[in-house]
Design a protein around this motif. Structure first.
Motif, short mmCIF file in Angstrom:
data_model
loop_
_atom_site.label_atom_id
_atom_site.label_comp_id
_atom_site.label_asym_id
_atom_site.label_seq_id
_atom_site.Cartn_x
_atom_site.Cartn_y
_atom_site.Cartn_z
N UNK A 102 0.81 -1.21 0.00
CA UNK A 102 0.00 0.00 0.00
C UNK A 102 0.85 1.28 0.00
N UNK A 103 2.16 1.13 0.12
CA UNK A 103 3.05 2.29 0.14
C UNK A 103 2.95 3.06 -1.18
N UNK A 104 2.59 4.31 -1.09
CA UNK A 104 2.50 5.18 -2.26
C UNK A 104 3.84 5.90 -2.44
N UNK A 105 4.30 5.99 -3.67
CA UNK A 105 5.54 6.73 -3.92
C UNK A 105 5.28 8.21 -4.17
N UNK A 106 4.03 8.62 -4.09
CA UNK A 106 3.66 10.03 -4.30
C UNK A 106 4.11 10.86 -3.10
N UNK A 107 4.59 12.06 -3.37
CA UNK A 107 4.99 12.96 -2.27
C UNK A 107 3.79 13.50 -1.52
N UNK A 108 4.04 13.97 -0.32
CA UNK A 108 3.01 14.60 0.51
C UNK A 108 2.46 15.82 -0.19
N UNK A 109 1.16 16.00 -0.12
CA UNK A 109 0.52 17.17 -0.70
C UNK A 109 0.00 18.04 0.43
N UNK A 110 0.41 19.28 0.44
CA UNK A 110 -0.10 20.19 1.45
C UNK A 110 0.93 20.57 2.38
#
Length: 110
Positions: A102-110
């Motif tokens: 489930x680990x997303x490689x997308x960076x934190x948004x916000x």
């Protein structure tokens, strides 16, 4: 030695650890935090602050598989220096095994 964020952080991302880090070595993804091993000073203050018990020293057997993940994403994700709001369902995901996929490689948004 350094500290490593492990699988327990995935989908929890409480961020209590970020507030106590004296060197701001945490980096945030969409659903996971990592520690930059080159910046960590091995003080250990983050480990007891993690409600999910996701932070371990790199000498811990659980750290081996996650050390590379911390190194990789700390070079890609934004640095985080303040505690944010954890996901609304963080408590539901706490202590669940098998979250690695489930680990997303997308960076934190916000």
């Amino acid at each position: 030695m350094t500290y490593v964020v492990t699988e327990n952080c995935i989908r929890c991302k409480y961020m209590d650890c970020v507030e106590v880090c004296p060197v701001d070595c945490f980096y945030a993804g969409d659903n996971f935090l990592v520690i930059n091993p080159d910046e960590c000073i091995d003080c250990g203050v983050c480990e007891p602050e993690c409600p999910a018990e996701a932070i371990v020293p790199d000498s811990d057997d659980r750290a081996a598989v996650w050390a590379e993940t911390n190194t990789k994403f700390s070079a890609l994700w934004p640095n985080i220096t303040r505690k944010g709001t954890p996901p609304a369902d963080a408590d539901e995901w706490r202590d669940k095994p098998g979250k690695a996929e489930l680990l997303s490689d997308a960076p934190h948004k916000g």
